[in-house]
Design an enzyme around this catalytic site. Structure first.
Site, mmCIF file in Angstrom:
data_model
loop_
_atom_site.group_PDB
_atom_site.id
_atom_site.type_symbol
_atom_site.label_atom_id
_atom_site.label_comp_id
_atom_site.label_asym_id
_atom_site.label_seq_id
_atom_site.Cartn_x
_atom_site.Cartn_y
_atom_site.Cartn_z
ATOM 1 N N ASP A 89 19.428 -21.843 -38.551
ATOM 2 C CA ASP A 89 17.794 -21.135 -39.149
ATOM 3 C C ASP A 89 17.746 -20.277 -38.477
ATOM 4 O OD1 ASP A 89 17.131 -22.802 -36.222
ATOM 5 O OD2 ASP A 89 15.374 -21.818 -36.716
ATOM 6 N N GLU A 154 15.043 -24.636 -34.929
ATOM 7 C CA GLU A 154 14.632 -24.365 -33.345
ATOM 8 C C GLU A 154 13.734 -23.497 -33.216
ATOM 9 O OE1 GLU A 154 15.460 -21.983 -29.561
ATOM 10 O OE2 GLU A 154 16.140 -20.921 -32.015
ATOM 11 N N HIS A 214 -30.041 -10.074 -25.582
ATOM 12 C CA HIS A 214 -29.766 -8.378 -24.907
ATOM 13 C C HIS A 214 -30.218 -9.028 -23.672
ATOM 14 C CE1 HIS A 214 -32.160 -4.737 -23.921
ATOM 15 N NE2 HIS A 214 -31.982 -4.904 -25.563
ATOM 16 N N SER A 400 11.186 -21.703 -21.239
ATOM 17 C CA SER A 400 11.370 -22.415 -21.874
ATOM 18 C C SER A 400 12.186 -23.341 -22.791
ATOM 19 C CB SER A 400 10.040 -23.345 -21.905
ATOM 20 O OG SER A 400 9.284 -23.006 -21.193
#
Length: 465
Positions: A89, A154, A214, A400
């Protein structure tokens, strides 16, 4: 022996490139549902090609998402087995107007192959097939046994591959996993990545009053959610970059002297990095170089923070909500689930009065490392050196790749990240390309590697006996 294989690859270079262009023409974009049929075509193309080069038991396995393609050659009786992983992919191509040639019509310019997937990862997967084909055509047999696991998710996080691995551990059993989906240190400078950091990411949500208030009427008497969240965030690190979460460093695996020496040998200049990034100083955990900080030390970083009035001018309110996203890069032997629990305890213990805090979990992945001295790593270094003529750099990735840790966890195998891409090749960006110099030298390197690896693993088995 390898010279004959290299000659074969040289003779069939044009044919091989034309075949690769066919595969690159299939827009197998996993992130976009409108390309689901293309994903199926991409999977079938690589399955057909595995059969064409002589692999057996080839099958396209359906999953809850995109298919996994498997094939093997198991005729080297008594020899070790390598599992080759990759993915078919690719990333989306937007913005398409920035491409200098159509992203799915591969084109060679200046000895670079331009197309989406040329470097990440179709080109590198294809190299493995062509090398095994060349060995079979010239030698009639392979030096060891081979299995392929080529997935189609992936680029979207490999959501269904862990389940596939868990259900097919026997099918995927091997002695080593080899992945070519990483890069070299620089042009002409090969590198083996033998470790990656893990990941634990989460969002912190702070809730105070039932609405924005406020600041004149309530300021000084009611907790401001932005003040509360910045107080929590500030509690994570000290001024020297050391993480203050209790037990965070408890299981951190320290560098070996050999690793420290290998990193120092890379001569990666901090001054050069500062110039590249246009910063006047680097910042990180004291006592470590910037290479060590980004490769072998854990981190905790704030990735985003928001709340209150964001428009132009001023709106004098006390925000009743504030949010932040943080991520930790982890090193062996830190476990993501354990780190998340420590982070939760720290956040609870540092929440100021007047607000409530909740935590939302995001991506996580375990770190992994194959020992630097492992025979599979050293065999790769020798193969690179034979072809590139320079010593191989040993690196650990700061990022990672969770599926690598999944392989490590479920199959209990050493992983060798042996890539041939360059950081300048625009993977994930317009005008992705692959230097054909590394297409050629990479295949020659792999041809050397399989013979080096077979010999190294056989020796290791004899020693262990």
């Amino acid at each position: 022996m390898e010279h004959v294989i290299a000659e074969y690859l040289k003779e069939h270079r044009t044919e091989n490139l034309n075949q690769l262009k066919e595969w690159l023409a299939i827009p197998s974009i996993s992130a976009l549902p409108e390309h689901n049929d293309d994903i199926q075509r991409g999977a079938q193309w690589i399955a057909d090609h595995l059969e064409k080069i002589g692999m057996e038991n080839v099958k396209v396995y359906e999953t809850d998402g995109h298919p996994v393609v498997y094939g093997d050659w198991l005729k080297a009786e008594g020899k070790p087995t390598a599992l080759i992983y990759g993915h078919y992919d690719v990333q989306p191509v937007d913005p398409v107007e920035l491409w200098h040639s159509p992203p799915f019509k591969a084109e060679v310019r200046d000895e670079k192959l331009y197309a989406r997937g040329a470097s990440d990862d179709k080109g590198q997967v294809f190299m493995h097939l062509k090398v095994l084909e060349a060995i079979l055509k010239t030698r009639g047999t392979l030096p060891m046994n081979f299995k392929f696991c080529i997935e189609g998710e992936e680029e979207i996080g490999s959501a269904n591959l862990p389940k596939f691995i868990e259900e097919n551990t026997e099918l995927l059993s091997a002695d080593v996993i080899v992945i070519s989906d990483t890069g070299m240190l620089d042009r002409g400078k090969p590198a083996i990545c033998y470790g990656l950091r893990g990941l634990a990411a989460l969002q912190i949500d702070v809730k105070g009053a039932n609405s924005d208030l406020h600041s004149g009427l309530y300021g000084g008497a009611v907790q401001n959610a932005l003040h509360a969240i910045t107080e929590i965030l500030a509690s994570f690190r000290d001024g020297d970059g050391r993480i203050l979460v209790d037990g965070f460093y408890e299981n951190v695996q320290e560098m070996t002297p050999a690793e420290k020496e290998a990193f120092a040998a890379l001569n990666m200049s901090e001054e050069t990095l500062k110039q590249q990034l246009e910063v006047n100083e680097l910042f990180g955990e004291k006592g470590y170089t910037h290479v060590e900080q980004t490769w072998v030390r854990p981190t905790l970083e704030v990735n985003g923070i928001w709340g209150g009035f964001q428009g132009e001018g001023i709106k004098t309110v006390l925000p009743n909500e504030a949010h932040a996203k943080i991520s930790c890069r982890l090193v062996p032997n830190q476990q993501p689930d354990e780190i998340v629990e420590k982070l939760k305890r720290h956040i609870a213990g540092h929440t100021p009065p007047g607000v409530e805090v909740s935590v939302k979990l995001f991506d996580k992945g375990a770190p992994y490392v194959t020992p630097l001295e492992h025979p599979a790593i050293q065999a790769g270094a020798r193969a690179y050196e034979k072809v590139y003529g320079v010593p191989t750099a040993f690196t650990r990735g700061g990022g990672s790749i969770p599926i690598v840790a999944t392989f490590d966890d479920l199959l209990k195998l050493p992983v060798v990240l042996m890539g041939f891409g360059l950081s300048t090749e625009n993977f994930h960006a317009p005008n992705e390309h692959f230097h054909l110099e590394n297409f050629d030298k990479g295949m020659e390197t792999l041809a050397h590697y399989w013979y080096e690896l077979e010999e190294a693993l056989q020796k290791e088995e004899l020693i262990n006996k």
